[in-house]
Design an enzyme around this catalytic site. Structure first.
Site, mmCIF file in Angstrom:
data_model
loop_
_atom_site.group_PDB
_atom_site.id
_atom_site.type_symbol
_atom_site.label_atom_id
_atom_site.label_comp_id
_atom_site.label_asym_id
_atom_site.label_seq_id
_atom_site.Cartn_x
_atom_site.Cartn_y
_atom_site.Cartn_z
ATOM 1 N N ASP A 79 38.313 44.219 47.079
ATOM 2 C CA ASP A 79 37.873 45.242 48.028
ATOM 3 C C ASP A 79 36.388 45.528 47.973
ATOM 4 O OD1 ASP A 79 38.270 46.665 45.447
ATOM 5 O OD2 ASP A 79 37.726 48.419 46.646
ATOM 6 N N ASP A 82 34.420 44.958 42.386
ATOM 7 C CA ASP A 82 35.269 44.670 41.238
ATOM 8 C C ASP A 82 36.230 43.540 41.584
ATOM 9 O OD1 ASP A 82 36.990 45.905 42.981
ATOM 10 O OD2 ASP A 82 37.168 47.748 41.818
ATOM 11 N N TYR A 227 42.062 54.695 45.087
ATOM 12 C CA TYR A 227 42.378 54.830 46.511
ATOM 13 C C TYR A 227 43.528 55.806 46.698
ATOM 14 C CZ TYR A 227 39.184 51.069 47.723
ATOM 15 O OH TYR A 227 38.049 50.315 47.908
ATOM 16 N N GLU A 462 27.117 49.699 46.037
ATOM 17 C CA GLU A 462 28.356 48.922 46.077
ATOM 18 C C GLU A 462 28.768 48.641 47.523
ATOM 19 O OE1 GLU A 462 32.603 48.541 43.753
ATOM 20 O OE2 GLU A 462 31.713 50.523 43.947
#
Length: 485
Positions: A79, A82, A227, A462
């Site tokens: 996603d 990571d 999430y 990120e």
């Protein structure tokens, strides 16, 4: 006739020239930005990479995913920076990318990117089909996020556990199941021109998952704290039903939308909150003649009104430089999300000669598209810091994306790396990444337009798949509108 140039004339002419040159400079190479935004999604691929892979520094990874439960879960997307595969953002990425392919097919074909988009959608859809292969069950996560965050290593060399999470009738996860249904329904529409049999399989699975989602309601917290669904599952149920109706035109889904689905007025569109997306899609059917859907046009207008700075009902914070800012940490997802919805809604309004109504003010489709363009232009370089927030694009782009694969150099396949030392070797070093994460739109500046290009500042540096998937459609439209030809 002789023209007499006074001092006022000269000043006015200079001001106008500066204004026009500023407008000219505001147009970027949107075709290049579009191409690169899709290349980033290729950088996020997990599994066995195809020969067409365009990033030489990426390789095969996580080839035994699913082995713990004797199921094939190889593939899909990481996603963000990571190495975990999370079901909710992965499915949302597929849904929104597919929407871009549906909404802007001709634009994508004109720019030569439709095939690449279709492949990106299929890469995600293939994984979601694997994850839902067992009836009334859906695998929703691959990888241990706690262990993963203890090791800064590229996915090709990771040794962290690939644990699995799933939902079923006994452990419901309505949000993730409904989002996966929406993703497969939307994907079926994108791929059906080239593979009708595959498209039918996607659509049949989407129908099955929708039934599972609405018949077994419950929020799944297994992906927390990474999430968490803070908005509940009603938005995903409306979203999934909307996509199934759009693709199938079957009355059962429209009946659900009219009689059972819950809706709400919202100011954001994101992986967690889908109401605005569904409302804008449904407003099109209202404008085409289904007057029972009038409330969705009103709610779509409310989303627009809450974001437009000159609306009397404006609510969303706009930075001094003009950027939407809802919260720190991947804030640019709200920027690209709003830009895409404004772009799509402007299409519908323009076609049906409608306007967005905000109290006593009305806004044209042209006004909406101008705001969408302004948001995207900010990300591409028209901002107070005069820098791009897309890696490898424009002026002074970021070089330290918070991303394992980009920041760790290529290593021999079997080389073992000490997890504690990995942060010393690569994470904490204040140097540009050895691998360019081409096309990644990073988290972006804070609410005061300040930005620090440091991979240790994950809130700003990120990237995520869904930031980019939401950018693709509006970039395609801008590329066509501002083509040099």
């Amino acid at each position: 006739m002789k023209v007499v140039w006074t001092r006022i004339h000269v000043i006015t002419w200079l001001a106008l020239s500066l204004c026009l040159s500023s407008v000219a400079r505001a147009n970027f190479d949107y075709n290049s930005a579009l191409k690169k935004s899709i290349i980033f999604l290729e950088a996020q691929r997990s599994g066995k990479l195809p020969k067409s892979n365009r990033l030489s520094w990426r390789g095969d990874s996580a080839l035994e995913d699913g082995k713990l439960e004797n199921v094939d879960l190889v593939g899909g997307y990481y996603d963000a920076g990571d190495n975990v595969k999370y079901g909710l953002p992965l499915a949302f990425t597929v849904t929104t990318l597919a929407w871009a392919g549906i909404q802007y097919r001709s634009e994508l074909q004109a720019t030569g990117e439709m095939d690449n988009l279709r492949e990106a959608v299929r890469w995600g859809a293939d994984f979601l089909m694997k994850a839902s292969c067992k009836r009334n069950q859906l695998y929703v996560q691959v990888g241990d996020p706690v262990k993963d965050h203890e090791c800064w290593i590229r996915p090709e060399n990771m040794k962290t556990p690939r644990t699995l999470l799933k939902v079923d009738k006994n452990t419901p996860g309505t949000e993730i199941v409904a989002e996966t249904s929406a993703a497969l329904a939307a994907a079926s529409h994108v791929v059906r021109g080239g593979d009708r049999a595959y498209a039918r399989r996607l659509l049949n699975r989407a129908k099955r998952l929708f039934k599972l989602a609405k018949d077994n309601k419950g929020t799944y917290d297994g992906e927390c704290p990474f999430y968490c669904s803070n908005s509940g599952y009603n938005d995903e149920l409306l979203w999934a039903a909307t996509w199934l109706y759009k693709v199938t035109q079957k009355s059962e889904y429209l009946d659900y939308i009219k009689e059972e689905a819950t809706s709400a007025t919202v100011s954001e569109f994101s992986w967690d909150l889908k109401y605005a997306g569904a409302q804008i899609l449904l407003s099109r059917f209202y404008m085409e003649g289904d007057k029972d859907l009038k409330k969705f046009k009103e709610e779509a207008d409310n989303f627009i009104c809450s974001n437009l700075p000159d609306s009397p009902h404006h609510q969303v914070y706009i930075s001094p430089g003009g950027l939407i800012h809802l919260r720190d940490g991947a804030n640019t997802q709200y920027v690209t999300g709003a830009a895409f919805l404004f772009s799509a809604y402007s299409d519908y309004l323009s076609k049906h000669k409608e306007e967005a109504v905000c109290g006593d003010k009305k806004f044209s489709s042209t006004k909406l598209m101008a705001f969408a363009k302004q948001q995207m232009d900010y990300l591409l370089g028209k901002n107070p810091r005069e820098r791009s927030y897309m890696v490898g694009f424009g002026k002074n782009p970021p070089t330290q994306a918070h991303h394992r694969g980009a920041s760790v150099p290529k290593l021999p396949p079997n080389e073992r790396v000490s997890c504690p030392m990995s942060f010393v070797y690569w994470y904490n070093k204040d140097v540009p990444n050895p691998n360019e994460l081409t096309g990644a739109i990073l988290g972006g500046p804070d609410k005061n337009d300040q930005f620090e290009d440091k991979r240790t500042n994950s809130a700003m540096t990120e990237p995520t798949t869904y930031i980019n998937s939401l950018a693709v459609g509006v970039l395609a439209k801008l590329a066509r509108q501002h083509s040099p030809s």
